[in-house]
Design a protein around this motif. Structure first.
Motif, short mmCIF file in Angstrom:
data_model
loop_
_atom_site.label_atom_id
_atom_site.label_comp_id
_atom_site.label_asym_id
_atom_site.label_seq_id
_atom_site.Cartn_x
_atom_site.Cartn_y
_atom_site.Cartn_z
N ILE A 1 1.88 11.96 4.86
CA ILE A 1 1.43 11.72 3.58
C ILE A 1 1.43 12.94 2.62
O ILE A 1 1.21 13.72 2.84
N ASP A 2 0.92 12.72 1.30
CA ASP A 2 0.42 13.44 0.35
C ASP A 2 -0.46 14.63 0.14
O ASP A 2 -1.12 14.02 1.44
N TYR B 1 0.69 -1.45 -0.39
CA TYR B 1 0.02 0.10 -0.39
C TYR B 1 1.06 1.27 0.12
O TYR B 1 2.13 1.39 0.78
N SER B 2 0.23 2.37 -0.44
CA SER B 2 1.17 3.47 0.41
C SER B 2 0.91 3.97 0.67
O SER B 2 -0.50 3.66 1.83
N SER C 1 -4.09 12.14 -0.29
CA SER C 1 -4.29 11.04 0.81
C SER C 1 -4.86 11.54 1.51
O SER C 1 -5.56 11.85 2.29
#
Lengths: 308, 411
Positions: A163-164, A133-134, A167
């Motif tokens: 996180i980005d 998973y990311s 997300s």
């Protein structure tokens, strides 16, 4: 829903919490805003029974936590700061494990697990191992694992760390949806934007004390600062910035390419600021007057930045 | 507790390469060591050997044999009845018993076949080799002198029937003076033949595979199991490092429940590993594992419990996985060396043999030796099982206390 009275905790000589009081209402999303090391995680750890306070009492739905530990634990869901999942198990296996730990079994567990995976947009990846998973996907499963047993209150300890932006937005939407369903939540963060966007009430915590509390409007109303002057500069002249910091002690935030001056009268303070910038040989690209943010309130209360 | 154990087992089987290696490595080592130990008995070094002595003759000569053997530096004699001696040997506590039957002295003096026998444990081949040497040089010395005297006496009387007893004694004295020069002759061969020491194996007659095989399987399986359970126990610290431990503590489960869950999964893996080792030994190496199946199952379980408690003990006293890895490697190598996993205990000096009792390996191996080599009934193996369970109880108690003190403080 949750009442905490005079919580105090020390680690040897270091005072981690001092007389923390909380009164969280049902359905409320309470934000705990403070820099790293302010005592947010310690507070969550104590409220979730992981740590025992040196002093103070905690009540869930008027029941004492320590006298009804097992019962109260079932009311609580915790989304820890770290990804507390088993990387070599699939999302579905992880959720089933954590659900079983809370006594959910069989079809009920299966249904709840599927429902949450659907809600979080990960149903099609449910049989993939977490390690594939990311970061953002892991964060969402991390949240799901805290929701399986339908807790009455959920603690979210900086759930967007690392996180980005995309997300992060997804997680905000999840939290807003949970909030709209009436779930009580305590959300810790050191990002003022998150607290401003998500929280009904915000407690500003620093050095183990809650130094201010209220809704965003209440916090703003109680502040002597009314506006912020944002100056974007193109040459980071170190001596010039130092001169400005000395002049506006405790009022000026210096970031990588811009300054923020907290001000009670922005229009009156602006000419002097521009003149001082000129004298300090700072080349200004942009000047902007904005309404008060939590960052400036925190600066006013503590004399330091949230990111210090 | 069961949920945590099941999750750990699921995680264990997820990494199929790791599972394969965790079973393959011990199998490879067992095979290599079984081949190596096949040559046992061809070398050894001198040290005192306990020899049981049963004197059923109770004559001057039998006493002389006792004194002569007891004075030998390499031997330590213990007088016992045959029944007592047999029990001690069968339980693996002694190596051999020399029995001098009634009529020993008479037979020697008459130059007849000497009634004596050596009963021994075949498991102790090296000790037996040394024992035979010591016995031969001493026992034969005594019996041969007396045997020659008897032979000379008979010969003189046959050839010179008129000689008086005192004259015969004079001649014997002269012969005794010349005894040192006595060389190979028909008489000597006859005396040697009469002095032949019959040897009977009390243990290992119904040989199950061979001794080296049992040594290799029991020794290596336990040592490798200790490595496996340490890694498995360290998963507790991995949980801490990954943050899942905090989440477990927040869930409605007691800290002890978490620990017991870990222990249960470790136990499952330990039983699995030992079972696979013995199945392999049966299928490939020819070990008859059905010789005493109930005892084997119980012994596997007890050894697995003791080893699992070691793994959990390491996890609860160490603060990081690195610590577990380095400390457990050190401890396992030490206890495996002194416990007999790496080489048979009879290679080792007496002090090492005494130290061996502190090791899990020793008791587990003794238990497996009891089953496969000594072929003792379950009742005689039980004490070893109880000791293993005792070790497990002590380690688990320390683990629970340490877990509460250390791990819970570190969340």
């Amino acid at each position: 829903m949750l009442v905490a009275k005079n919580l105090s905790k020390s680690y040897k000589e270091v005072k981690a919490l001092t007389d923390v009081n909380l009164n969280i209402k049902k359905g409320e999303l309470y934000g705990m805003l403070g820099p790293n090391g302010a005592g947010k995680t310690t507070t969550i750890s104590i409220l979730s029974s992981l740590l025992k306070p040196d002093d103070g009492k905690i009540f869930y739905e008027e029941k004492s936590l320590y006298q009804n530990l097992s019962e109260c634990k079932k009311l609580i869901g915790v989304v820890p700061q770290e990804i507390a999942l088993y990387e070599d198990l699939t999302a579905s296996e992880n959720l089933k494990f954590w659900g079983t730990m809370y006594g959910i079994k069989g079809q009920q567990l299966q249904n709840k697990s599927d429902e949450l995976l659907e809600f979080l947009g990960l149903a099609d990846r449910k049989n993939h191992k977490i390690k594939t998973y990311s970061g953002g996907m892991k964060r969402r499963i991390n949240i799901a694992a805290a929701l399986l047993h339908d807790p009455k209150i959920v603690f979210m300890d900086e759930p967007t760390v690392g996180i980005d932006p995309q997300s992060r937005n997804l997680i905000f939407e999840v939290i807003e949806e949970l909030h709209s369903r009436g779930l009580t939540m305590i959300y810790t963060t050191h990002y003022m934007e998150e607290a401003e966007r998500l929280c009904d009430r915000i407690g500003i915590i620093d050095e183990g004390r809650i130094i201010a509390e209220g809704s965003l409007d209440e916090l703003k109303a109680n502040s002597s600062i009314k506006e912020e002057i944002h100056l974007k500069y193109s040459n980071p002249n170190k001596n010039g910035l130092e001169q400005l910091t000395d002049r506006y002690n405790g009022q000026l935030l210096v970031n990588q390419d811009h300054l923020i001056l907290s001000s009670s009268q922005a229009n009156a303070d602006l000419p002097e600021l521009i003149q001082l910038c000129s004298q300090s040989e700072l080349l200004l690209d942009k000047i902007d007057i904005r309404s008060l943010s939590l960052e400036s309130i925190f600066l006013e209360l503590t004399g330091k930045s949230l990111r210090d | 507790m069961f949920t945590i154990a099941l999750k750990d087992i699921k995680q264990y089987f997820k990494d199929k390469t790791a599972v394969f290696l965790s079973l393959l490595l011990p199998i490879a080592l067992i095979t290599i060591f079984a081949l190596m130990y096949g040559g046992i008995g061809k070398s050894g070094k001198s040290r005192p050997i306990n020899l049981l002595f049963t004197d059923q003759d109770k004559t001057d000569l039998s006493q002389e044999v006792f004194s002569k053997l007891d004075a030998e530096e390499g031997l330590k004699l213990e007088p016992k009845s045959y029944e007592e001696a047999e029990t001690l040997i069968k339980k693996g506590k002694r190596t051999a018993v020399l029995v001098l039957y009634k009529g020993f002295q008479d037979s020697v003096e008459a130059g007849k076949k000497i009634p004596m026998e050596l009963f021994y444990d075949e498991a102790k081949e090296i000790e037996m080799g040394l024992l035979q040497q010591a016995l031969w040089s001493n026992l034969f010395g005594v019996t041969m002198k007396k045997g020659i005297k008897g032979k000379v006496n008979t010969w003189i009387k046959d050839k010179n029937p008129d000689l008086s007893d005192s004259e015969i004694e004079d001649i014997q004295a002269q012969v005794a003076e010349q005894f040192e020069g006595f060389n190979n002759s028909e008489e000597q061969s006859e005396i040697e033949e009469n002095s032949e020491l019959p040897m009977t194996a009390l243990v290992g007659e119904k040989k199950n595979g061979n001794l080296g095989l049992v040594q290799a399987i029991a020794g290596i399986a336990i040592m490798m199991l200790l490595f496996s359970v340490s890694a498995s126990g360290a998963s507790l610290l991995k949980e801490k490092e990954d943050g899942t431990f905090r989440r477990l503590l927040i869930a409605p489960v007691s800290p002890s429940g978490i620990l017991y869950g870990k222990m249960l999964s470790t136990l499952f893996m330990a039983v699995l590993q030992l079972s696979v080792m013995f199945l392999y030994s049966w299928l490939v190496l020819g070990l008859d594992i059905f010789i005493n199946l109930p005892a084997l199952i119980l012994m596997i379980l007890c050894a697995a419990i003791a080893c699992s408690s070691f793994g959990i003990f390491m996890a609860s006293v160490c603060k990081s996985r690195k610590q577990v890895e380095s400390l457990s490697t050190l401890i396992i190598l030490v206890i495996s060396a002194i416990g007999g996993s790496m080489m048979p205990l009879f290679f080792m000096p007496a002090i090492m043999k005494k130290l061996a009792v502190i090791s899990v390996n020793y008791w587990a191996m003794e238990g497996f030796f009891d089953i496969f080599w000594r072929q003792l009934p379950l009742i005689d193996i039980l004490p070893k099982m109880i000791i293993l369970l005792g070790i497990a109880t002590v380690l688990t108690t320390i683990s629970v206390i340490s877990f509460r003190r250390n791990l819970l403080k570190m969340v």
